[in-house]
Write an enzyme that holds these catalytic residues in place. Structure first.
Site, PDB file in Angstrom:
ATOM      1  N   GLU A   6     -67.896 -43.871 -13.548  1.00  0.00           N
ATOM      2  CA  GLU A   6     -68.060 -44.756 -14.561  1.00  0.00           C
ATOM      3  C   GLU A   6     -67.042 -46.071 -14.711  1.00  0.00           C
ATOM      4  OE1 GLU A   6     -70.655 -41.645 -16.322  1.00  0.00           O
ATOM      5  OE2 GLU A   6     -68.792 -42.226 -15.547  1.00  0.00           O
ATOM      6  N   LYS A  20     -82.304 -29.404  -3.837  1.00  0.00           N
ATOM      7  CA  LYS A  20     -82.967 -29.370  -5.171  1.00  0.00           C
ATOM      8  C   LYS A  20     -84.103 -29.096  -5.439  1.00  0.00           C
ATOM      9  CE  LYS A  20     -81.236 -32.345  -8.429  1.00  0.00           C
ATOM     10  NZ  LYS A  20     -80.565 -33.515  -9.065  1.00  0.00           N
ATOM     11  N   ARG A  43     -65.722 -42.429 -20.514  1.00  0.00           N
ATOM     12  CA  ARG A  43     -64.939 -42.176 -19.378  1.00  0.00           C
ATOM     13  C   ARG A  43     -64.188 -43.557 -18.967  1.00  0.00           C
ATOM     14  NH1 ARG A  43     -67.225 -37.663 -17.098  1.00  0.00           N
ATOM     15  NH2 ARG A  43     -65.981 -38.747 -15.041  1.00  0.00           N
TER      16      ARG A  43
END
Length: 582
Positions: free
Chosen positions: A317, A233, A345
């Site tokens: 979540e 990244k 969610r």
């Protein structure tokens, strides 16, 4: 790109990186994730023929290179700006964007459905590719989809695992350890093979030749295949490579140094972060949970002071909420810190695992209301409309830093059920003092003989006060109050509202299910002839743009609030004797 040599492709990769740094530094956006996906995306477009072959990105923040390669480089000047290009895949932008995917862990389910649809429709030769960040694999939907893909050996889906060891924060959990073992060749078989998918890898995600070879091998198998690509990244941009978060998401910055352009003002997130850490020092029963975003959700200070009492569960979540319920059953008071839009969610878990058991869990919802440049998928405009249906829930909306600290302490003192605090992605602004309190309602501005009552929800209090001043100056005496707790509805607010001819709630949530609607019902039930209205957001998907500009566009600024009141008075025939605007 089919005619380019390997050397030319490597030069193209360097050019794209330089382009991304230049453009994203001007307006902000997701930088590190895209710098790490350059070669991977080039190789995908060499092997697969988009849009005939379907490329799905999970999450869509890694799709910038895909946008460049599909003819949208010119759009980066308006990236994430009103009327400009989205920071995520967008179906109205290009046929190459199939899903508007900015929420994690969904692409494998999309891929399963699309591949089955192609087969049933007889669309032979159309290939389906899901580019999945390793962080997305911490979400349960990925494993539900993988369970089905593994049982469908004749379904030609290619799963490209973009493994950089991070989602926003470092990837956590047993899967992260397993991927580490695969990278180091210390495990005998992959979990993917164990559930029925073929596994290729690990592959150097920055080696164009190796990537193409692996992708072509996956295609030739005509079955579900995982290609494990190891990437870095932020690759190719030194400030991102050494940054703690690899410059995952950045604001405007100096491209030469990578340093952000300074922004003044304390944020809502930082106020929460300092206060929850202070509460944690006083109360050992306070624990915090988050879903892959401990820093952005404001838990950095708490985590540094109490590392054993903060839990990052990954992009999960649902698990976070039910785990919090379990902790509450042992006598702890969990604080679940997530973005407003992501709590949707886990609504079932909040309803059935927390509220049904009347458990004391506090939910702190950052990025509530209009968030701005991330657009429709990130605006936190649903929580305050949906959550009031949950039995026993209390929902607070602080207007400034002082009330955020106060409401947070009131929330964690609650022992009879769930509490919620919501605040925007913005600077906090100046404190807004109250004249007095009636019930739990703060009266911000009393005006003698007021015909109009403005009910200011959360951070819109200052705008309501400005509108109240403007209306009073025009001969419309106006009082402004802050309910502090917007659910359940305080009887004191109903009484205050019934003393006025017109009451208007001002709230940055969807109009359906808003406080204004609930207040109007309560007034009608009480037999009041007060006219109640709502100044809120339309129940639609709102595009990306500057937060202040979007709020103004939907009438949630002083001018818009003033105009709405005058229009309502017009309808009531009560604008006689108004003075002209100054």
């Amino acid at each position: 790109m089919g005619h380019l040599s390997l050397v030319e492709l490597e030069r193209l990769a360097g050019d794209i990186r330089a382009f991304l740094v230049e453009k994203v530094s001007l307006v902000g956006g997701h930088l590190g994730s895209n710098l790490g996906a350059v070669e991977l995306t080039i190789a995908l477009h060499r092997v697969f023929q988009s849009p005939r072959d379907v490329l799905l990105f999970d999450t869509g923040h890694q799709s910038y290179v895909h946008k460049v390669l599909t003819g949208r480089a010119a759009g980066f000047d308006g990236l994430r700006q009103a009327g400009g290009m989205s920071g995520y895949p967008a179906r109205d932008e290009s046929a190459h964007d199939v899903i508007e995917n900015s929420h994690a862990s969904t692409a494998l389910s999309y891929a399963d459905g699309v591949a089955r649809g192609f087969r049933l429709r007889g669309e032979v030769g159309r290939r389906v590719v899901a580019v999945v960040g390793d962080g997305a694999l911490t979400g349960g939907m990925c494993w539900e989809a993988m369970n089905n893909l593994g049982a469908s050996p004749d379904l030609p889906v290619v799963v490209v695992l973009n493994d950089n060891g991070r989602s926003y924060a470092p990837t956590v959990g047993g899967l992260a350890a397993h991927l580490t073992g695969l990278r180091a060749s210390t495990v005998d078989s992959s979990v993917f093979e164990n559930v029925g998918l073929h596994y290729i890898g690990p592959v150097d995600g920055h080696d164009l030749a190796a990537l193409e070879t692996a992708f072509r091998a996956a295609v030739s198998m005509s079955r579900p295949v995982v290609v494990h690509c190891v990437t870095r990244k932020g690759k190719g941009y030194a400030p991102a490579e050494v940054d703690d978060e690899c410059m995952h998401a950045v604001g405007v910055l100096d491209p030469a140094t990578g340093r952000p352009v300074a922004r003044g003002g304390e944020t809502w997130t930082s106020v929460f972060g300092s206060e929850i850490a202070a509460i944690g020092a006083e109360r050992p029963d306070i624990v915090c949970l988050t879903a892959a975003m401990p820093g952005p959700a404001g838990l950095g200070v708490f985590a540094a002071r109490f590392p054993d009492r903060v839990f990052d569960v990954g992009i999960a979540e649902q698990h976070a909420v039910t785990a919090a319920a379990g902790m509450a059953m042992t006598g702890l008071h969990p604080v679940v810190a997530v973005y407003s839009v992501f709590l949707s969610r886990a609504f079932d878990q909040l309803l059935m695992d927390v509220a049904l058991h009347r458990l004391p869990v506090t939910f702190v919802l950052d990025r509530a209301g209009i968030t701005g440049p991330d657009g429709a998928s990130h605006h936190g405009m649903w929580d305050a409309s949906v959550l009031p249906v949950v039995p026993g829930i209390r929902i607070g909306a602080p207007r400034d830093a002082v009330t955020l600290r106060t409401l947070l302490r009131e929330a964690v003192d609650e022992s009879s059920g769930p509490t919620v605090l919501r605040y925007p992605k913005a600077a906090v602004g100046q404190a807004v003092a109250a004249e007095r309190r009636v019930g739990s309602v703060d009266v911000l501005r009393s005006t003698p003989n007021a015909r109009v009552l403005l009910v200011a929800v959360g951070a819109l209090a200052a705008d309501c006060l400005a509108a109240a001043d403007a209306l009073t100056a025009r001969g419309v005496p106006t009082t402004a109050v802050d309910p502090r707790w917007i659910a359940p509805l305080d009887s004191a607010l109903v009484r205050l509202a019934s003393e006025h001819r017109l009451v208007l709630t001002v709230e940055d949530t969807a109009s359906a299910g808003s406080l204004g609607g609930r207040l109007a019902q309560a007034l009608a039930a009480a037999g009041s002839d007060t006219c109640a209205g709502t100044c809120a957001l339309p129940t639609t998907f709102i595009p990306h743009g500057n937060r202040d500009q979007l709020l103004a566009g939907y009438g949630l600024d002083p001018d818009g609030i003033t105009a709405t009141v005058l229009e309502r008075l017009d309808l009531l025939g009560e604008r006689i004797g108004l003075r002209p605007a100054a």
